[in-house]
Design a protein around this motif. Structure first.
Motif, PDB file in Angstrom:
ATOM      1  N   HIS A 100       0.846  -1.206   0.000  1.00 29.67           N
ATOM      2  CA  HIS A 100       0.000   0.000   0.000  1.00 29.67           C
ATOM      3  C   HIS A 100       0.879   1.254   0.000  1.00 29.67           C
ATOM      4  CE1 HIS A 100      -3.378   2.644   0.729  1.00 29.67           C
ATOM      5  NE2 HIS A 100      -2.761   3.151   1.786  1.00 29.67           N
ATOM      6  N   GLN A 101       1.949   1.242   0.788  1.00 31.45           N
ATOM      7  CA  GLN A 101       2.853   2.398   0.853  1.00 31.45           C
ATOM      8  C   GLN A 101       3.438   2.706  -0.526  1.00 31.45           C
ATOM      9  OE1 GLN A 101       3.497   4.509   3.478  1.00 31.45           O
ATOM     10  NE2 GLN A 101       4.701   5.704   2.029  1.00 31.45           N
ATOM     11  N   ILE A 104       1.277   4.856  -2.806  1.00 39.32           N
ATOM     12  CA  ILE A 104       0.945   6.250  -2.468  1.00 39.32           C
ATOM     13  C   ILE A 104       2.167   7.153  -2.363  1.00 39.32           C
ATOM     14  CG2 ILE A 104      -1.178   5.618  -1.253  1.00 39.32           C
ATOM     15  CD1 ILE A 104       0.421   6.098   1.400  1.00 39.32           C
ATOM     16  N   VAL A 105       3.374   6.583  -2.544  1.00 41.79           N
ATOM     17  CA  VAL A 105       4.583   7.356  -2.272  1.00 41.79           C
ATOM     18  C   VAL A 105       4.850   8.396  -3.361  1.00 41.79           C
ATOM     19  CG1 VAL A 105       6.310   5.816  -3.323  1.00 41.79           C
ATOM     20  CG2 VAL A 105       6.891   7.149  -1.270  1.00 41.79           C
ATOM     21  N   LYS A 107       3.347  10.969  -6.149  1.00 43.36           N
ATOM     22  CA  LYS A 107       2.128  11.675  -6.559  1.00 43.36           C
ATOM     23  C   LYS A 107       1.805  11.463  -8.040  1.00 43.36           C
ATOM     24  CE  LYS A 107       1.891  15.301  -3.166  1.00 43.36           C
ATOM     25  NZ  LYS A 107       2.640  16.467  -2.788  1.00 43.36           N
ATOM     26  N   TYR A 110       0.060   7.421  -8.370  1.00 46.50           N
ATOM     27  CA  TYR A 110      -0.688   7.276  -7.123  1.00 46.50           C
ATOM     28  C   TYR A 110      -1.882   6.354  -7.373  1.00 46.50           C
ATOM     29  CZ  TYR A 110      -3.033   9.162  -2.885  1.00 46.50           C
ATOM     30  OH  TYR A 110      -3.646   9.341  -1.661  1.00 46.50           O
ATOM     31  N   PRO A 112      -3.701   3.974  -4.732  1.00 43.73           N
ATOM     32  CA  PRO A 112      -4.136   3.161  -3.595  1.00 43.73           C
ATOM     33  C   PRO A 112      -5.385   2.345  -3.951  1.00 43.73           C
ATOM     34  CG  PRO A 112      -4.720   5.455  -3.226  1.00 43.73           C
ATOM     35  CD  PRO A 112      -3.862   5.420  -4.459  1.00 43.73           C
ATOM     36  N   SER A 113      -5.426   1.105  -3.501  1.00 43.81           N
ATOM     37  CA  SER A 113      -6.544   0.237  -3.855  1.00 43.81           C
ATOM     38  C   SER A 113      -7.208  -0.305  -2.600  1.00 43.81           C
ATOM     39  CB  SER A 113      -6.003  -0.924  -4.701  1.00 43.81           C
ATOM     40  OG  SER A 113      -6.746  -2.089  -4.458  1.00 43.81           O
ATOM     41  N   PRO A 114      -8.537  -0.236  -2.525  1.00 43.62           N
ATOM     42  CA  PRO A 114      -9.223  -0.788  -1.348  1.00 43.62           C
ATOM     43  C   PRO A 114      -8.974  -2.295  -1.189  1.00 43.62           C
ATOM     44  CG  PRO A 114     -10.825  -0.100  -3.023  1.00 43.62           C
ATOM     45  CD  PRO A 114      -9.483   0.366  -3.486  1.00 43.62           C
ATOM     46  N   PHE A 117      -5.689  -2.260   0.599  1.00 38.82           N
ATOM     47  CA  PHE A 117      -5.744  -1.584   1.904  1.00 38.82           C
ATOM     48  C   PHE A 117      -6.451  -2.425   2.965  1.00 38.82           C
ATOM     49  CE2 PHE A 117      -7.741   1.497   4.893  1.00 38.82           C
ATOM     50  CZ  PHE A 117      -6.574   1.980   5.455  1.00 38.82           C
TER      51      PHE A 117
ATOM     52  N   GLU B  39      -0.228  18.910   2.690  1.00 40.87           N
ATOM     53  CA  GLU B  39      -0.079  18.025   1.527  1.00 40.87           C
ATOM     54  C   GLU B  39       0.783  16.805   1.813  1.00 40.87           C
ATOM     55  OE1 GLU B  39       0.845  19.814  -2.198  1.00 40.87           O
ATOM     56  OE2 GLU B  39      -0.839  21.220  -2.069  1.00 40.87           O
ATOM     57  N   PHE B  42      -2.236  14.611   2.977  1.00 36.67           N
ATOM     58  CA  PHE B  42      -3.274  14.334   1.970  1.00 36.67           C
ATOM     59  C   PHE B  42      -3.286  15.465   0.949  1.00 36.67           C
ATOM     60  CE2 PHE B  42      -7.744  13.470   0.627  1.00 36.67           C
ATOM     61  CZ  PHE B  42      -7.573  12.131   0.339  1.00 36.67           C
ATOM     62  N   PRO B  43      -3.499  15.143  -0.347  1.00 37.53           N
ATOM     63  CA  PRO B  43      -3.396  16.177  -1.394  1.00 37.53           C
ATOM     64  C   PRO B  43      -4.375  17.331  -1.211  1.00 37.53           C
ATOM     65  CG  PRO B  43      -3.583  13.958  -2.374  1.00 37.53           C
ATOM     66  CD  PRO B  43      -3.784  13.803  -0.891  1.00 37.53           C
ATOM     67  N   LEU B 109       7.314   3.991   7.302  1.00 35.86           N
ATOM     68  CA  LEU B 109       7.473   3.301   6.008  1.00 35.86           C
ATOM     69  C   LEU B 109       7.673   4.312   4.878  1.00 35.86           C
ATOM     70  CD1 LEU B 109       4.906   0.358   5.621  1.00 35.86           C
ATOM     71  CD2 LEU B 109       7.289   0.266   6.350  1.00 35.86           C
ATOM     72  N   ASP B 110       7.227   5.535   5.099  1.00 39.52           N
ATOM     73  CA  ASP B 110       7.387   6.583   4.085  1.00 39.52           C
ATOM     74  C   ASP B 110       8.862   6.944   3.991  1.00 39.52           C
ATOM     75  OD1 ASP B 110       7.467   9.046   2.671  1.00 39.52           O
ATOM     76  OD2 ASP B 110       5.385   9.456   3.256  1.00 39.52           O
ATOM     77  N   PRO B 111       9.452   6.872   2.779  1.00 37.11           N
ATOM     78  CA  PRO B 111      10.892   7.152   2.639  1.00 37.11           C
ATOM     79  C   PRO B 111      11.286   8.549   3.114  1.00 37.11           C
ATOM     80  CG  PRO B 111       9.869   6.629   0.497  1.00 37.11           C
ATOM     81  CD  PRO B 111       8.810   6.467   1.544  1.00 37.11           C
ATOM     82  N   ASN B 178      -0.548   9.642   6.020  1.00 38.40           N
ATOM     83  CA  ASN B 178      -0.991   9.555   4.619  1.00 38.40           C
ATOM     84  C   ASN B 178      -1.372   8.120   4.271  1.00 38.40           C
ATOM     85  OD1 ASN B 178       1.590   8.486   4.406  1.00 38.40           O
ATOM     86  ND2 ASN B 178       2.200   9.741   2.651  1.00 38.40           N
ATOM     87  N   PHE B 179      -0.773   7.158   4.965  1.00 36.04           N
ATOM     88  CA  PHE B 179      -1.106   5.738   4.772  1.00 36.04           C
ATOM     89  C   PHE B 179      -2.600   5.510   5.030  1.00 36.04           C
ATOM     90  CE2 PHE B 179      -1.585   1.350   5.975  1.00 36.04           C
ATOM     91  CZ  PHE B 179      -0.607   0.647   5.291  1.00 36.04           C
ATOM     92  N   ILE B 180      -3.070   5.969   6.208  1.00 31.59           N
ATOM     93  CA  ILE B 180      -4.465   5.740   6.623  1.00 31.59           C
ATOM     94  C   ILE B 180      -5.431   6.590   5.790  1.00 31.59           C
ATOM     95  CG2 ILE B 180      -6.037   6.344   8.532  1.00 31.59           C
ATOM     96  CD1 ILE B 180      -4.724   3.609   8.857  1.00 31.59           C
ATOM     97  N   SER B 182      -5.106   7.842   2.751  1.00 32.56           N
ATOM     98  CA  SER B 182      -5.231   7.369   1.369  1.00 32.56           C
ATOM     99  C   SER B 182      -6.045   6.084   1.313  1.00 32.56           C
ATOM    100  CB  SER B 182      -3.841   7.145   0.758  1.00 32.56           C
ATOM    101  OG  SER B 182      -3.144   6.148   1.484  1.00 32.56           O
ATOM    102  N   GLY B 183      -5.893   5.241   2.317  1.00 33.07           N
ATOM    103  CA  GLY B 183      -6.609   3.964   2.348  1.00 33.07           C
ATOM    104  C   GLY B 183      -8.105   4.150   2.545  1.00 33.07           C
ATOM    105  N   PHE B 184      -8.482   4.937   3.566  1.00 32.00           N
ATOM    106  CA  PHE B 184      -9.921   5.154   3.799  1.00 32.00           C
ATOM    107  C   PHE B 184     -10.536   5.938   2.649  1.00 32.00           C
ATOM    108  CE2 PHE B 184      -9.118   3.838   8.187  1.00 32.00           C
ATOM    109  CZ  PHE B 184     -10.254   3.063   8.424  1.00 32.00           C
ATOM    110  N   SER B 186      -9.641   5.593  -0.462  1.00 34.01           N
ATOM    111  CA  SER B 186      -9.840   4.632  -1.552  1.00 34.01           C
ATOM    112  C   SER B 186     -11.132   3.833  -1.334  1.00 34.01           C
ATOM    113  CB  SER B 186      -8.631   3.699  -1.696  1.00 34.01           C
ATOM    114  OG  SER B 186      -8.637   2.705  -0.693  1.00 34.01           O
ATOM    115  N   PHE B 187     -11.564   3.732  -0.083  1.00 34.03           N
ATOM    116  CA  PHE B 187     -12.839   3.088   0.229  1.00 34.03           C
ATOM    117  C   PHE B 187     -14.016   4.058   0.092  1.00 34.03           C
ATOM    118  CE2 PHE B 187     -10.897  -0.613   2.267  1.00 34.03           C
ATOM    119  CZ  PHE B 187     -11.849  -1.575   2.000  1.00 34.03           C
TER     120      PHE B 187
END
Lengths: 207, 382
Positions: A100-101, A104-105, A107, A110, A112-114, A117, B39, B42-43, B109-111, B178-180, B182-184, B186-187
Motif C-alpha cells: 500500500h505504501q 501512495i509514495v 504523486k 498514485y 491506492p486500492s481498497p 488496503f 499536503e 493528503f493532497p 514506512l514513508d521514505p 498519509n497511509f491511513i 489514502s486507504g480510507f 480509496s474506500f
C-alpha cells in the motif's frame, strides 16, 4: 486450576515449503516460491474456496493452516462451533503495508486500492477464517517479537475457563520479506497432548 | 473470579493532554476535528483531529527523553508517564503492559520519514515503550482493527483473572498518516465535512489521532474517584464480510448478549451506551439494528467520533475513558454532529448535556475483519 485439564487436540505447521498435520507430512514442494507453493498446497488439500485467491499472503497462509484443522469439525452446517481464534506474529500485516505504501509514495504514480488496503490489518485473516467456517466467535491478534507460548497459553486457557469458547485455535502466522511460517494448534478439553507452556514450545520448535 | 477495575487514566489528544481537560472541553461542546491543510498527509484539505506538533514536542521535551522518538511514541510515552506516576505502581514482574494500535509507527514506512522503516514493526514499538519506563514483562501488542481499544481492556482483565498479572497498564494510540488517509479515501469512506454519526446528513468518517492509557487493577485500593469495575465483556465475529458490517448486526448482537451474561445484567440496567458511530451509512445502520434486537433503543446513546474523529486502535480505550468521566460527573454528553435520525431503527441519541444519575454503561466497537466487542462497566463508588 482447571487449566491443567486442557489438552492440545491437533496441530498444523506450514513452513519451509512443507505442510504438516500432527507431524505427518501432507505436502512438500521444495522448488517453488511462496506464491506457487501455497497455491499448489491449496489444491493438494482440496480446499475448494475461490475467495482464497483474492487474499494477501498472510491470510492465505493462516487460512490454509486453519482449514486443515477446522474442515473436519465444521462440515456440518447445522452445528455451530464456538471455536475462538487467537493468532500472533511479529510482522503484523507489514508485507501488505509495504505494498500500500508503494502505491501512495509517488504523486505522479498514485494508485491506492481498497482491495490491498483492507489487508493492512492482521486480523483480516481471522475474518476470512470466520466467514469460511461460520465462526461467530472471539478473535484476537497479538504481535510479539518472538513466539510467546506463555501468553498464548494463559489467554487460551482463560477463554475456555470463562466459557467464552469451547475450543481455541491458537498460534503463530507470520509473513515477512525473507520468510513465512505458520504453526497453529487446537486447545480443547479433549486430546492427547497436555496444554502447557513446555509442550507448546516443544511442538513449535520440533522441525 | 477476581474483580477488575479501570483506574488511573489519561488522554493525549487535540482537545488536551489529560482526561479532565479533555472531558471539560467535551462538556463545553468543543471538538478537536478541524480543517487540515497539509499536503504531506493528503493532497486536498480534509477534516481530522490532529495534535499540534509544537505543543506535543514541548510537552515531550519536559520528560527529558534520551534518544529519538517517533510522533506516536512521544504521544504514548506522554500519556503513560502520567498514569504510572499518578498510580505509584512499581513495575515488577506482576505488572503487564498492553499496547493497542492498528498501524503503530506506520509513518516510518514513508521514505521521507527520518526514522528507519524497521520502526514500523509493532513489536519494536512495544519494546521502545517497555524500555523507556523499565517494565519487567514482555509487552503485549494487540492489533485487532478498530475493536483493539476495548479488546485491550478485555485482554487485561483476562490476564489478571488468569493470574498472569496483578495489574496491567494499557496504552492505545494511532496517528493521522498519509497511509491511513489514502486507504480510507480509496474506500470512499471519508467525509468532506465534520462527521455526523447516526445523522441523516452523515457522509462518512473523519480520522483522528490520540494516545490514551489506563491502569487495570484487581484491587479496590488506590482507585481514583472516576474508577469503574469491568462487569463483563465479549467479542464476536460477524462471519459475514471482511470490510462491511453484517446487515443483521449479528456479531455486535452476540457480543453484547455475551457481555450481559458475564456481567449478569440486562438492557434495563444500562444507563448509557457509548457506541462506535463512525458516521458511515453501513456501520451506523448495523448498530441501530443490533441495539434494537436487544431492546436497547431507548437507552441514551452517543458516538464520540464528532469530538476526536475515528482514532482507530485507540478509539475504544479513549471513548471508555471519556465514559468513565461521564459517569463520575453524572452527565450525559451530546453526540456531536447529530441533528436528525438517519438510521432505519429508533435510537435515543443524546443531543444536549443532561444531568442524570449514572451507574452503568455499555461500550461497543466494530471493525474491519467483521470483529465486534462489547464491555459493561459500573461505577465503583455510588
Amino acid at each position: 486450576m482447571k487449566a491443567q485439564h486442557l489438552k492440545i487436540k491437533e496441530y498444523c505447521k506450514i513452513s519451509n515449503n512443507r505442510v504438516l498435520l500432527n507431524d505427518q507430512l501432507l505436502y512438500e514442494d521444495q522448488g517453488s516460491d511462496f506464491t506457487t507453493f501455497i497455491k499448489l498446497a491449496y489444491k493438494k488439500m482440496d480446499t475448494n474456496y475461490p475467495k482464497f485467491f483474492k487474499m494477501d499472503d498472510l491470510s492465505k497462509l493462516g487460512f490454509l493452516a486453519s482449514d486443515i484443522l477446522l474442515k473436519p469439525m465444521t462440515q456440518d452446517a447445522e452445528i455451530t462451533k464456538n471455536i475462538a481464534l487467537v493468532f500472533s506474529n511479529s510482522a503484523s500485516s507489514l508485507q501488505t503495508d509495504r505494498k500500500h505504501q508503494e502505491s501512495i509514495v509517488d504523486k505522479e504514480n498514485y494508485f491506492p486500492s481498497p482491495a490491498v488496503f483492507v489487508y493492512t490489518l492482521p486480523n483480516i485473516c481471522l475474518g476470512e477464517i470466520s466467514i469460511k467456517h461460520r465462526l461467530y466467535s472471539e478473535n484476537s491478534f497479538f504481535i510479539f517479537n518472538h513466539f510467546n507460548a506463555k501468553y498464548l497459553h494463559d489467554y487460551a486457557s482463560s477463554l475456555i475457563e470463562s466459557e467464552k469458547a469451547d475450543e481455541v485455535l491458537c498460534g503463530w502466522i507470520n509473513c515477512d520479506v525473507e520468510d513465512y511460517e505458520a504453526f497453529l494448534y487446537l486447545v480443547s478439553k479433549k486430546g492427547s497432548i497436555e496444554h502447557n507452556k513446555e509442550e507448546i514450545i516443544k511442538l513449535y520448535t520440533t522441525k | 473470579m477476581n474483580k477488575t477495575y479501570l483506574s488511573y487514566n489519561n488522554i493525549v489528544s487535540s482537545l488536551g493532554f489529560d482526561s479532565p481537560t479533555v472531558v471539560q472541553k467535551i462538556h463545553e461542546g468543543l471538538s478537536g476535528v478541524t480543517l487540515i491543510e497539509d499536503e504531506t498527509l493528503f493532497p486536498n484539505p480534509f477534516y481530522a483531529s490532529v495534535i499540534d506538533s509544537d505543543y506535543l514536542g514541548k510537552a515531550f521535551e519536559k520528560l527529558q527523553p534520551a534518544g529519538g522518538y517517533t510522533r506516536l511514541e512521544q504521544m504514548m510515552i506522554l500519556s503513560l508517564d502520567k498514569i504510572i506516576k499518578a498510580s505509584g505502581v512499581a513495575l515488577t514482574d506482576r505488572v503487564g503492559l498492553i499496547l493497542s494500535t492498528t498501524k503503530g509507527n506506520i509513518d516510518t514506512l514513508d521514505p521521507r520519514n527520518p526514522m528507519p522503516a524497521e520502526r514500523a514493526y509493532l513489536g519494536t514499538l512495544g519494546h521502545i515503550i517497555k524500555n523507556h519506563f523499565g517494565f519487567s514483562t514482555e509487552p503485549i501488542v494487540l492489533s485487532n482493527a478498530c475493536v483493539s481499544g476495548i479488546l485491550a481492556i478485555s485482554t487485561a482483565k483476562r490476564f489478571i483473572s488468569q493470574g498472569t498479572f496483578d495489574q496491567v497498564f494499557i496504552v492505545g494510540g494511532d496517528i493521522v498518516s498519509n497511509f491511513i488517509l489514502s486507504g480510507f479515501n480509496s474506500f470512499q469512506a471519508m467525509s468532506t465535512l465534520p462527521c455526523k454519526p447516526y445523522c441523516k446528513q452523515r457522509s462518512g468518517i473523519n480520522i483522528g489521532e490520540v494516545a490514551a492509557s489506563v491502569l487495570v487493577n484487581k484491587d479496590q485500593d488506590n482507585l481514583p474517584p472516576e474508577a469503574v469495575e469491568i462487569l463483563g465483556e465479549a467479542s464476536c465475529n460477524d462471519a459475514n464480510h471482511i470490510s462491511g458490517p453484517s446487515r443483521t448486526g449479528e456479531g455486535l448482537y452476540r457480543s453484547i448478549l455475551s457481555a450481559f451474561k458475564e456481567a449478569n445484567v440486562g438492557p434495563g440496567d444500562i444507563d448509557y451506551i457509548c457506541a462506535h458511530g463512525t458516521a458511515t451509512i453501513f456501520n451506523d445502520e448495523m448498530e441501530a439494528i443490533a441495539l434494537n434486537r436487544l431492546g436497547l433503543d431507548a437507552v441514551p446513546l452517543n458516538s464520540l467520533k464528532g469530538y476526536f474523529g475515528h482514532t482507530l486502535g485507540a478509539s475504544g480505550l479513549l471513548e471508555t475513558i471519556v465514559s468513565m468521566h461521564s459517569l463520575y460527573h453524572n452527565t450525559l454528553y451530546p453526540s456531536k454532529g447529530f441533528t436528525e435520525l438517519g438510521v432505519s431503527q429508533p435510537l435515543n441519541i443524546i443531543t444536549a448535556p443532561i444531568a442524570k444519575d449514572l451507574n452503568c454503561f455499555l461500550k461497543t466497537a466494530s471493525g474491519f475483519g467483521g470483529c465486534n466487542t462489547a464491555a459493561i462497566f459500573k461505577k465503583v463508588r455510588s
